[in-house]
Design a protein around this motif. Structure first.
Motif, PDB file in Angstrom:
ATOM      1  N   ASP A  67       0.798  -1.229   0.000  1.00  0.00           N
ATOM      2  CA  ASP A  67       0.000   0.000   0.000  1.00  0.00           C
ATOM      3  C   ASP A  67       0.830   1.278   0.000  1.00  0.00           C
ATOM      4  O   ASP A  67       0.305   2.353  -0.237  1.00  0.00           O
ATOM      5  N   GLU A  68       2.134   1.172   0.261  1.00  0.00           N
ATOM      6  CA  GLU A  68       2.985   2.360   0.253  1.00  0.00           C
ATOM      7  C   GLU A  68       3.473   2.709  -1.150  1.00  0.00           C
ATOM      8  O   GLU A  68       3.880   3.833  -1.399  1.00  0.00           O
ATOM      9  N   TYR A  69       3.454   1.743  -2.057  1.00  0.00           N
ATOM     10  CA  TYR A  69       4.042   1.962  -3.376  1.00  0.00           C
ATOM     11  C   TYR A  69       3.009   2.543  -4.339  1.00  0.00           C
ATOM     12  O   TYR A  69       1.870   2.107  -4.393  1.00  0.00           O
ATOM     13  N   GLY A  70       3.432   3.521  -5.094  1.00  0.00           N
ATOM     14  CA  GLY A  70       2.572   4.115  -6.107  1.00  0.00           C
ATOM     15  C   GLY A  70       2.154   5.523  -5.751  1.00  0.00           C
ATOM     16  O   GLY A  70       2.556   6.085  -4.737  1.00  0.00           O
ATOM     17  N   CYS A  71       1.332   6.086  -6.628  1.00  0.00           N
ATOM     18  CA  CYS A  71       0.935   7.487  -6.487  1.00  0.00           C
ATOM     19  C   CYS A  71      -0.551   7.619  -6.816  1.00  0.00           C
ATOM     20  O   CYS A  71      -1.093   6.854  -7.605  1.00  0.00           O
TER      21      CYS A  71
END
Length: 140
Positions: A67-71
């Motif tokens: 859930d921390e990866y991406g934008c």
């Protein structure tokens, strides 16, 4: 009676110190235009590729990433939002997408140019090793 010996000194939080070890950044080179992998990259080039990929990847959409990866920048791209909102939200969204990486200390000095439904974003990245990457540019 315990099953394993316990050293109470190690459990004492007052004596605990945290050492951050940053692993190697060697990775595969991605050709974003053609969607191909080719060769390997390391150091600043690997960080720049991470930044571009993290911003281009929608957060919480792909099960392969946590859930921390991406934008979440795609939520405002192409929408009829004011320039003021872009100036506030785009830097926040990019910082959230990249600053959790242990190689990146901060992102600053954002310049945003709107071209129709696309944005060209240029900014500065300060790395935890003390280097500064100026003129980092992404198109979304």
């Amino acid at each position: 009676m315990t099953l394993a010996p316990v050293n109470l000194d190690e459990l004492n939080a007052d004596n605990a110190t945290e050492t951050v070890v940053i692993g190697p950044s060697k990775t595969y080179r991605i050709d974003f235009e053609r969607g191909e992998l080719g060769g390997t990259i390391d150091d600043d080039e690997a960080v720049l590729q991470f930044i571009q990929k993290a911003i281009m990847t929608a957060r919480s959409r792909f099960f392969i990433y946590d859930d921390e990866y991406g934008c979440e920048i795609e939520d405002i791209i192409g929408k009829n939002v004011s320039s003021e909102l872009l100036e506030e939200e785009v830097p926040r969204l990019i910082k959230e997408a990249i600053e959790y990486d242990d190689r990146i200390k901060s992102a600053s000095n954002f310049f945003i140019e709107r071209n129709g439904d696309q944005l060209e974003i240029t900014f500065t990245v300060t790395l935890t090793n003390g280097k500064t990457l100026e003129g980092v540019s992404v198109n979304v």
